[in-house]
Design an enzyme around this catalytic site. Structure first.
Site: not given
Length: 577
Positions: A453, A503
């Site tokens: 943002n 991951g």
């Protein structure tokens, strides 16, 4: 998405068009996931003609703030899709129009001045949005009829006393009412343009200075004085997901995270965790698929999701069906034992509890497993028991909703000297934290920050300076992550303690791990790789520091991972899936 530099020749224009076409072709051929196509690609062009006499191009990709909701109802997905498209199109308009005009004539190496202008621009947009909403409300009030006050419902009849029921039994089992959920922090449509342009300026400045981005961020952090050494953040790698979106009964473990020992290099840590991941895959491939089972009260949320063990999550890790908290922890214990590794020595564990996703508001309790509910007070006991049983766990992320401030205090007092209590989703946005100047709510000893943002480079520096000596900073990737690896440079330049990238699978996450390996190599070659004294799990707060002053001192740990894996020469651009 960008604007031509002034005075560009038609030939340069054709070159830009060619570059854009090549980029579009690349994304089509590489089958970029839909959610990545909707990220803002903010390309910022600058032309320092007096120095170079040619056009310099810098490309930035920034993630949207929208969370990834697996198995969401189609109507909800459509609404979010429309909101995301509006946010991106507004951001693109800002970049190509008013922001471009605002930054004309500014030197790209003056990051502070650029960020200051961006802050003013954004503040004006916030004020415009506020005035627009107030005007709309006043128009509605003036044109619409005044509704009559609703008739209050009759009071409920007093509960009837059952035969044989003892007086006071209801009082004994009644729970303290939970605080209602706070309103979602509003995000101004188009705000990601601010963060994207700020990053684009930082990258442009690095290109002009022939520096890697992390050096420029370190200079910004240290008032343009280059530090003699830089440290590489410790890895927080997600290996297993057993959260609420998984088909098993376990809800509590949205992410089971592994943290390699601080004395291992990033390369050694990644290779060790890759080996563990391979063993996880082998084990679950030999297990029969679980029987289909629909979670109580979540029929709609499971639409189209098949209960298959080993599904790849958007985090880049495996989603596994488990029914108890112990199962995934015992899985890792067994694999580590087979590999000659020891949990709590070679690597440690962290759990992203995602407390805000567990609350069942109809019952006022956390649903840790399907059909198993815990009050906020009972959750504290659960976490204490978990640490006692598995001392290799050194961090809980979002153990509660942010509204349960008393329980944050309780768990911090109970476990703050034994593990990290980390606020992720439970924390306010960076802009709100800076506005209030208070990073201690909820009470925790760690904070996850993200570049999203309206967050500028100067904001990131300011929040890390505010947190220094107060909290451990974790630089995290967004759930709907982009392929830009700049956040790794930001984490190194800012000197944060941990980096949380998800991951070891999915291209948008693998590219960041590769970048981290490359930076580590560069620092080793230049002789500027330092070791942060805080990179140890012996100290959590002042009480733990006092306890650690006892005569017994732990010797540095040598990695016991097989030497043929640890010592193998590393290729900078190695890719792992």
């Amino acid at each position: 998405m960008g604007e031509e530099g002034r005075g560009c020749s038609s030939e340069t224009t054709r070159e830009l068009q060619k570059l854009k076409q090549q980029a579009m072709k690349y994304y089509r051929e590489n089958d970029v996931p839909r959610r990545l196509e909707e990220l803002l690609n903010s390309t910022f062009y600058l032309q320092p003609a007096d120095v170079y006499g040619h056009l310099n191009i810098c490309s930035v990709v920034i993630s949207t703030h929208f969370e990834v909701h697996e198995g969401a109802a189609p109507e909800l997905a459509d609404v979010e899709e429309a909101e995301r498209a509006s946010a991106v199109s507004t951001a693109v308009h800002w970049v190509n129009g008013p922001i471009f005009q605002e930054l004309q004539g500014l030197v790209p190496t003056n990051q502070a001045a650029v960020d200051h202008l961006l802050r003013i621009f954004f503040a004006n947009k916030v004020q415009e949005d506020k005035e627009r909403k107030e005007l709309e409300m006043s128009l509605e009030d003036s044109t619409g009829p005044t509704p009559l006050p609703p008739i209050p419902p009759p009071p409920p009849p007093p509960p009837t006393k059952r035969k044989g029921q003892k007086q006071g039994r209801n009082d004994a089992v009644s729970e303290k009412p939970i605080p209602p959920a706070e309103p979602v922090e509003p995000v101004l449509c188009g705000s990601m343009a601010i963060g994207a342009v700020s990053l684009a300026v930082a990258k442009t400045s690095a290109i002009l200075g022939n520096n890697p981005l992390y050096i420029n961020i370190a200079l910004l952090k240290h008032n343009q004085e280059q530090p003699s050494t830089l440290t590489v953040p410790l890895l927080m790698v997600t290996l297993v997901s057993c959260g609420k979106s998984s088909p098993g009964k376990l809800n509590l473990m949205k992410e089971l995270i592994c943290i390699p020992h601080p004395e291992l290099t990033t390369k050694q840590g990644v290779e060790m965790l890759m080996e563990i991941q391979k063993n996880i895959i082998k084990i679950i491939e030999t297990q029969p698929p679980p029987k289909p089972e629909t979670k109580k009260g979540h029929d709609g949320g499971k639409r189209g999701q098949q209960p298959i063990t080993g599904k790849m999550s958007h985090f880049g890790c495996l989603t596994i069906n488990y029914d108890t908290i112990d199962q995934p922890l015992l899985l890792l214990q067994g694999i580590c034992a087979n590999l000659g590794l020891e949990l709590g020595t070679n690597l440690h564990l962290a759990i992203n509890c995602a407390g805000h996703e567990l609350m069942d508001y109809s019952k006022g309790k956390y649903e840790v497993m399907v059909g198993t509910y815990k009050s906020a007070a009972e959750m504290v006991d659960l976490y204490v028991d978990l640490i006692n049983k598995y001392p290799s766990i050194i961090a809980f992320i979002d153990p509660f909703r942010k509204e349960d401030s008393e329980q944050w205090d309780s768990i911090y007092n109970a476990l703050g000297s034994r593990c990290y209590i980390i606020a992720g989703t439970a924390s306010k946005s960076i802009s709100k934290l800076l506005e209030h100047g208070n990073i201690n709510i909820p009470k925790s000893n760690g904070l996850i920050i993200r570049h999203t943002n309206e967050t500028t480079m100067s904001d990131l520096v300011e929040i890390t300076n505010l947190a220094d000596s107060k909290k451990h900073i974790i630089f995290g990737s967004a759930e709907g992550e982009a392929s830009d690896d700049s956040l790794v440079d930001l984490a190194v330049g800012l000197g944060v303690r941990f980096i949380k990238l998800g991951g070891l699978s999915r291209g948008e996450r693998v590219t960041k791990y590769n970048r981290l390996l490359t930076i580590e190599e560069e620092l080793v070659q230049s002789g500027t790789l330092g070791f942060n004294e805080e990179h140890t799990f012996l100290y959590f707060n002042e009480e733990a520091e006092k306890a650690a002053e006892a005569p017994e001192v732990l010797e540095p740990l040598e990695p016991t991972f097989p030497t043929e894996v640890v010592k193998e020469p590393h290729k900078t651009q190695a890719s792992f899936a």
